[in-house]
Write an enzyme that holds these catalytic residues in place. Structure first.
Site, mmCIF file in Angstrom:
data_model
loop_
_atom_site.group_PDB
_atom_site.id
_atom_site.type_symbol
_atom_site.label_atom_id
_atom_site.label_comp_id
_atom_site.label_asym_id
_atom_site.label_seq_id
_atom_site.Cartn_x
_atom_site.Cartn_y
_atom_site.Cartn_z
ATOM 1 N N ASP A 51 12.145 -37.857 -33.479
ATOM 2 C CA ASP A 51 11.538 -39.052 -32.886
ATOM 3 C C ASP A 51 12.373 -39.579 -31.723
ATOM 4 O OD1 ASP A 51 10.221 -41.835 -32.874
ATOM 5 O OD2 ASP A 51 9.208 -40.842 -34.537
ATOM 6 N N HIS A 95 10.916 -46.919 -32.478
ATOM 7 C CA HIS A 95 9.907 -46.120 -33.174
ATOM 8 C C HIS A 95 10.515 -45.243 -34.278
ATOM 9 C CE1 HIS A 95 6.802 -42.927 -33.536
ATOM 10 N NE2 HIS A 95 5.970 -43.927 -33.291
ATOM 11 N N TYR A 189 -2.808 -28.095 -37.258
ATOM 12 C CA TYR A 189 -2.649 -26.842 -37.999
ATOM 13 C C TYR A 189 -2.772 -27.091 -39.504
ATOM 14 C CZ TYR A 189 -0.203 -25.911 -33.581
ATOM 15 O OH TYR A 189 0.149 -25.828 -32.271
ATOM 16 N N VAL A 192 0.495 -27.685 -41.823
ATOM 17 C CA VAL A 192 1.250 -28.941 -41.886
ATOM 18 C C VAL A 192 0.484 -29.959 -42.730
ATOM 19 C CG1 VAL A 192 2.152 -28.490 -39.566
ATOM 20 C CG2 VAL A 192 0.242 -30.097 -39.852
ATOM 21 N N SER A 239 1.591 -43.074 -36.370
ATOM 22 C CA SER A 239 3.020 -42.793 -36.480
ATOM 23 C C SER A 239 3.616 -43.347 -37.760
ATOM 24 C CB SER A 239 3.770 -43.461 -35.327
ATOM 25 O OG SER A 239 3.507 -42.814 -34.127
#
Lengths: 280, 264
Positions: A51, A95, A189, A192, A239
């Site tokens: 991150d 973040h 994908y 994941v 997030s």
């Protein structure tokens, strides 16, 4: 009609009105949250937060940050990416600290490593991101929180290769979908664990969606998070949904370290709020 | 049929109104204008559409190192304009680097740590919705709307809606930037030509010509400007080609001063 167009694609999947109610049977149907993560603290599990860095001294993190590295764009190198030490790690945006704080609040004994890939400039972001993910795979991380993504098609192959590699190395990649309804990698994908924001404030309540593009919905709307300068803030975005699932994944792996990515995903699915035991 | 007409859903009506305003403001913004005027138009529209107390736009500098606050509307606007922050810092920096929108409300800083950027502007917002301004694949800036008046924080619908608006605004801003960069390049070449001869006489004549209508020379230059504008609508490769042709012409002209004097 107008209301439909205003709804963002990434959270609409987890609207209770459209989310399917699913049932599982056999031994999978018997998996409960208590079995999956009851009593677990995440002890011994290494979690990378790829991150903007992490504010290691933040009071909400209780010293759970074990180290950090940073990747900067460097045109003079063939790889275009330069590895730097970042220990104790810093965070320039808040973040990454928010993501680490969520993981720590769920898995207080997990060992968190900061992998800073959001560098000093706009160029080369996807390459820094890929290098950070590569570092996590090479350094024994078991869970990697990816609350960032790339929308550039040219990096589809690169991230797909890394995601497949992670899968066969038994490394869980927890990947947030973009906040815009656009294609974002690696969240698309199937190898994941993809996550988007759903309604609700209980950190252990999440939802499973069998249809693409996003498999899991976890709290990501007005979430209270750790922020810069020892502060906190309420924040909205996919997030912040991903680290909820990353934290729960760390709990599961701490209890059952032998589980493979598809087994972890099965356990997560079985414990989702909208999934019930068949016939129950 | 005597059934009464159902009254329209007030929320839906409000959303439609917002959408129409967004479309209208974006359409107006597409007109090429002076950079500052265009930006102000965009932030005013953003604040109005989202019922926000304030709105601002910060643009990425040419080197891609800083975000510079260019216009601001509403509370705290004087002190913000002109401020520069490193490209990777704070909420605006995060949005610029990742190209992802972020909605933050109720930011509370622990007093044990240093003060953050917002406090130095003299206006500390409760809620921030920050959107990247993306043109093509490039982030050219960040638009922030601060403190929604009608609700305690910005929700996801606002994120999506501001996204649509920000995309339109980014196209307009990028185009205005490109036009002004091409204008500057054109003037630079003209100045170089003028510098070769008696003072800036040639440049002055050319610019005077541009300002006059009905004058043959002015018309010709306006036609040149139109060509520049049309080139600007094409891709970067075409723009580079334009620079190269212009530079080649300048080199050629330097070698034949007699021809240039003939123009005077």
């Amino acid at each position: 009609m107008a209301e439909e167009t205003l709804r963002p694609a990434w959270s609409s999947q987890f609207d209770p009105e459209v989310l399917p109610r699913l049932a599982t049977s056999g031994p999978v149907g018997e998996i409960t949250p208590e079995w999956a993560w009851g009593g677990s603290t995440g002890k011994g599990v290494r979690v990378a937060v790829v991150d903007s860095g992490v504010e290691a001294a933040h009071p909400a993190l209780d010293g759970c940050i074990r180290g950090g590295v940073a990747f900067e764009y460097d045109e003079s190198l063939e790889s275009r990416v330069r590895l730097e030490a970042d220990d104790p790690p810093v965070d320039l945006t808040g973040h990454g600290t928010a993501c680490a704080g969520i993981i720590h609040s769920i898995a207080p004994e997990a060992e968190i490593y900061s992998v800073r890939v959001l560098g000093r400039e706009l160029r080369g972001k996807a390459l820094q991101f890929a290098a950070g993910l590569r570092w996590a795979l090479d350094h024994g991380m078991q869970v990697v929180n990816l609350s960032l993504s790339t929308s550039k098609e040219e990096y589809y192959g690169l991230f797909h290769k890394l995601a497949d590699e992670a899968y066969f190395m038994n490394v869980l990649l927890v990947s947030a979908a973009n906040n815009y309804p656009v294609a974002s990698y690696p969240s698309l994908y199937s190898s994941v664990i993809s996550v988007a924001a759903s309604d609700g404030g209980d950190p252990f309540t999440y939802f499973y969606n069998p249809a693409p593009p996003v498999e899991f919905g976890a709290p990501g709307i007005d979430v209270d998070v750790a922020w810069l300068n020892g502060g906190r803030s309420q924040i909205t975005g996919n997030s912040f949904a991903a680290p909820h699932i990353a934290g729960i994944t760390a709990l599961i792996l701490s209890k059952y370290p032998e589980l493979t990515p598809f087994q972890v995903k099965t356990v997560l699915m079985a414990c989702a709020r909208n999934v019930a035991q068949a016939g129950a | 049929m005597t059934e009464p007409t159902p009254s329209p859903d007030p929320i839906l009506r409000g959303q439609l109104l917002h959408l129409l305003e967004a479309v209208e403001a974006s359409g107006r913004a597409v007109l090429p204008r002076q950079d500052g005027e265009l930006l102000l138009l965009v932030v005013e529209a953003a604040a109005r559409i989202f019922g926000a107390a304030a709105a601002s736009i910060a643009l990425v500098d040419e080197a891609g190192q800083y975000l510079e606050f260019r216009v601001s509307y509403g509370a705290g606007n004087e002190s913000l304009v002109g401020m520069r922050i490193p490209i990777n810092q704070g909420i605006a920096g995060y949005v610029a680097i990742t190209g992802q929108p972020l909605a933050v409300s109720n930011v509370r800083t622990d007093p044990r740590f240093s003060k953050d950027f917002a406090q130095s502007t003299g206006y500390v917002p409760q809620s921030i919705l920050a959107m990247p301004l993306i043109s093509g694949e490039r982030v050219i800036g960040v638009m922030e709307v601060l403190d929604k008046i009608s609700a305690p924080s910005f929700g996801m619908q606002d994120m999506e809606l501001l996204g649509i608006f920000a995309r339109q605004a980014a196209i307009a801003i990028h185009q205005a930037q490109q036009v002004s960069r091409l204008d500057a390049a054109f003037l630079r070449e003209l100045r170089q030509l003028a510098g070769q001869h008696d003072d800036a006489g040639l440049l002055k004549d050319l610019l005077d010509g541009l300002a006059q209508t009905g004058n043959g020379e002015g018309e010709q230059l306006k036609a040149v400007a139109d060509v520049f504008y049309a080139l600007n609508l094409l891709g970067e490769a075409e723009q580079r080609a334009c620079f190269e042709v212009l530079s080649a012409f300048a080199r050629y002209a330097k070698r034949t001063p007699a021809d240039i004097r003939g123009m005077e």
